[in-house]
Design a protein around this motif. Structure first.
Motif, PDB file in Angstrom:
ATOM      1  N   ILE A 181       3.331  16.464  29.983  1.00 35.20           N
ATOM      2  CA  ILE A 181       1.909  16.714  29.764  1.00 35.20           C
ATOM      3  C   ILE A 181       1.599  16.741  28.269  1.00 35.20           C
ATOM      4  O   ILE A 181       0.554  16.260  27.843  1.00 35.20           O
ATOM      5  CB  ILE A 181       1.467  18.009  30.476  1.00 35.20           C
ATOM      6  N   SER A 182       2.512  17.252  27.456  1.00 36.91           N
ATOM      7  CA  SER A 182       2.257  17.271  26.010  1.00 36.91           C
ATOM      8  C   SER A 182       2.211  15.855  25.445  1.00 36.91           C
ATOM      9  O   SER A 182       1.409  15.573  24.545  1.00 36.91           O
ATOM     10  CB  SER A 182       3.283  18.130  25.273  1.00 36.91           C
ATOM     11  N   GLU A 183       3.034  14.942  25.947  1.00 38.24           N
ATOM     12  CA  GLU A 183       2.973  13.540  25.497  1.00 38.24           C
ATOM     13  C   GLU A 183       1.657  12.894  25.905  1.00 38.24           C
ATOM     14  O   GLU A 183       1.051  12.154  25.126  1.00 38.24           O
ATOM     15  CB  GLU A 183       4.133  12.740  26.086  1.00 38.24           C
ATOM     16  N   ILE A 184       1.214  13.190  27.119  1.00 36.92           N
ATOM     17  CA  ILE A 184      -0.067  12.652  27.599  1.00 36.92           C
ATOM     18  C   ILE A 184      -1.206  13.204  26.753  1.00 36.92           C
ATOM     19  O   ILE A 184      -2.122  12.466  26.359  1.00 36.92           O
ATOM     20  CB  ILE A 184      -0.253  12.977  29.090  1.00 36.92           C
ATOM     21  N   ALA A 185      -1.156  14.497  26.442  1.00 33.55           N
ATOM     22  CA  ALA A 185      -2.188  15.115  25.606  1.00 33.55           C
ATOM     23  C   ALA A 185      -2.226  14.487  24.214  1.00 33.55           C
ATOM     24  O   ALA A 185      -3.300  14.263  23.654  1.00 33.55           O
ATOM     25  CB  ALA A 185      -1.957  16.621  25.511  1.00 33.55           C
ATOM     26  N   LYS A 186      -1.056  14.189  23.650  1.00 32.70           N
ATOM     27  CA  LYS A 186      -1.011  13.531  22.335  1.00 32.70           C
ATOM     28  C   LYS A 186      -1.660  12.152  22.401  1.00 32.70           C
ATOM     29  O   LYS A 186      -2.397  11.766  21.494  1.00 32.70           O
ATOM     30  CB  LYS A 186       0.431  13.404  21.847  1.00 32.70           C
ATOM     31  N   ASN A 187      -1.379  11.408  23.466  1.00 34.34           N
ATOM     32  CA  ASN A 187      -2.004  10.085  23.625  1.00 34.34           C
ATOM     33  C   ASN A 187      -3.515  10.205  23.695  1.00 34.34           C
ATOM     34  O   ASN A 187      -4.246   9.463  23.039  1.00 34.34           O
ATOM     35  CB  ASN A 187      -1.492   9.376  24.879  1.00 34.34           C
ATOM     36  N   PHE A 188      -4.011  11.160  24.504  1.00 34.61           N
ATOM     37  CA  PHE A 188      -5.453  11.331  24.616  1.00 34.61           C
ATOM     38  C   PHE A 188      -6.059  11.765  23.297  1.00 34.61           C
ATOM     39  O   PHE A 188      -7.104  11.264  22.883  1.00 34.61           O
ATOM     40  CB  PHE A 188      -5.819  12.324  25.716  1.00 34.61           C
ATOM     41  N   SER A 189      -5.398  12.697  22.618  1.00 36.11           N
ATOM     42  CA  SER A 189      -5.901  13.177  21.334  1.00 36.11           C
ATOM     43  C   SER A 189      -6.033  12.033  20.333  1.00 36.11           C
ATOM     44  O   SER A 189      -7.038  11.908  19.639  1.00 36.11           O
ATOM     45  CB  SER A 189      -4.974  14.259  20.800  1.00 36.11           C
ATOM     46  N   ARG A 190      -5.020  11.181  20.286  1.00 39.49           N
ATOM     47  CA  ARG A 190      -5.061  10.028  19.383  1.00 39.49           C
ATOM     48  C   ARG A 190      -6.164   9.053  19.810  1.00 39.49           C
ATOM     49  O   ARG A 190      -6.959   8.594  18.992  1.00 39.49           O
ATOM     50  CB  ARG A 190      -3.705   9.338  19.372  1.00 39.49           C
ATOM     51  N   ASP A 191      -6.224   8.762  21.100  1.00 37.62           N
ATOM     52  CA  ASP A 191      -7.210   7.801  21.605  1.00 37.62           C
ATOM     53  C   ASP A 191      -8.639   8.297  21.469  1.00 37.62           C
ATOM     54  O   ASP A 191      -9.560   7.496  21.274  1.00 37.62           O
ATOM     55  CB  ASP A 191      -6.957   7.493  23.082  1.00 37.62           C
ATOM     56  N   SER A 192      -8.844   9.609  21.601  1.00 41.50           N
ATOM     57  CA  SER A 192     -10.201  10.146  21.628  1.00 41.50           C
ATOM     58  C   SER A 192     -10.968   9.870  20.338  1.00 41.50           C
ATOM     59  O   SER A 192     -12.202   9.885  20.339  1.00 41.50           O
ATOM     60  CB  SER A 192     -10.191  11.639  21.941  1.00 41.50           C
ATOM     61  N   GLY A 193     -10.269   9.595  19.263  1.00 43.52           N
ATOM     62  CA  GLY A 193     -10.941   9.221  18.024  1.00 43.52           C
ATOM     63  C   GLY A 193     -11.697   7.902  18.142  1.00 43.52           C
ATOM     64  O   GLY A 193     -12.604   7.627  17.363  1.00 43.52           O
ATOM     65  N   TYR A 194     -11.339   7.120  19.148  1.00 43.48           N
ATOM     66  CA  TYR A 194     -12.003   5.836  19.379  1.00 43.48           C
ATOM     67  C   TYR A 194     -13.138   5.936  20.385  1.00 43.48           C
ATOM     68  O   TYR A 194     -13.882   4.983  20.576  1.00 43.48           O
ATOM     69  CB  TYR A 194     -10.993   4.794  19.880  1.00 43.48           C
ATOM     70  N   TYR A 195     -13.256   7.064  21.071  1.00 45.98           N
ATOM     71  CA  TYR A 195     -14.273   7.231  22.101  1.00 45.98           C
ATOM     72  C   TYR A 195     -15.526   7.837  21.481  1.00 45.98           C
ATOM     73  O   TYR A 195     -15.533   8.998  21.089  1.00 45.98           O
ATOM     74  CB  TYR A 195     -13.779   8.127  23.233  1.00 45.98           C
ATOM     75  N   ALA A 196     -16.586   7.083  21.421  1.00 42.54           N
ATOM     76  CA  ALA A 196     -17.834   7.551  20.837  1.00 42.54           C
ATOM     77  C   ALA A 196     -18.638   8.347  21.863  1.00 42.54           C
ATOM     78  O   ALA A 196     -18.744   7.959  23.023  1.00 42.54           O
ATOM     79  CB  ALA A 196     -18.663   6.371  20.353  1.00 42.54           C
ATOM     80  N   VAL A 197     -19.202   9.466  21.437  1.00 40.25           N
ATOM     81  CA  VAL A 197     -20.081  10.253  22.289  1.00 40.25           C
ATOM     82  C   VAL A 197     -21.470   9.641  22.208  1.00 40.25           C
ATOM     83  O   VAL A 197     -21.979   9.370  21.122  1.00 40.25           O
ATOM     84  CB  VAL A 197     -20.115  11.726  21.826  1.00 40.25           C
ATOM     85  N   GLN A 198     -22.048   9.415  23.371  1.00 37.86           N
ATOM     86  CA  GLN A 198     -23.371   8.800  23.418  1.00 37.86           C
ATOM     87  C   GLN A 198     -24.301   9.657  24.257  1.00 37.86           C
ATOM     88  O   GLN A 198     -23.860  10.348  25.173  1.00 37.86           O
ATOM     89  CB  GLN A 198     -23.272   7.396  24.026  1.00 37.86           C
TER      90      GLN A 198
END
Length: 89
Positions: free
Chosen positions: A57-74
């Motif tokens: 789960i910590s590896e998955i959380a790291k992936n999401f944390s890194r990816d979330s910088g690319y997800y724009a809030v609209q």
């Protein structure tokens, strides 16, 4: 009531997220959920599926944390983050 113009669905998981040999990608639960959300809310659902075999789960959380910088809030959108892990027999 607020209008939802788009739904973003981020599904992260270990190997349980991958389709089984007998399944097409469209038959896996993330794609079925996407189809049902589109039907229920009459809106577009944008699906991102990220899987990493044998991930913690910590590896998955790291992936999401890194990816979330690319997800724009609209505005007028809603986002879901789902983590799926387990054991495959």
């Amino acid at each position: 009531m607020q209008t939802i113009s788009k739904i973003y669905l981020y599904v992260y998981g270990d190997s349980t997220i991958f389709p089984r040999k007998s399944q097409s990608l469209e038959d896996t639960w993330p794609y079925l959920l996407k189809d049902n959300l589109e039907a229920c809310f009459c809106t577009s659902v944008y699906l991102a599926v990220r899987g990493l075999g044998a991930a913690s789960i910590s590896e998955i959380a790291k992936n999401f944390s890194r990816d979330s910088g690319y997800y724009a809030v609209q505005s007028e959108t809603i986002s879901f983050f789902i983590v799926n892990t387990g054991i495959v027999d």
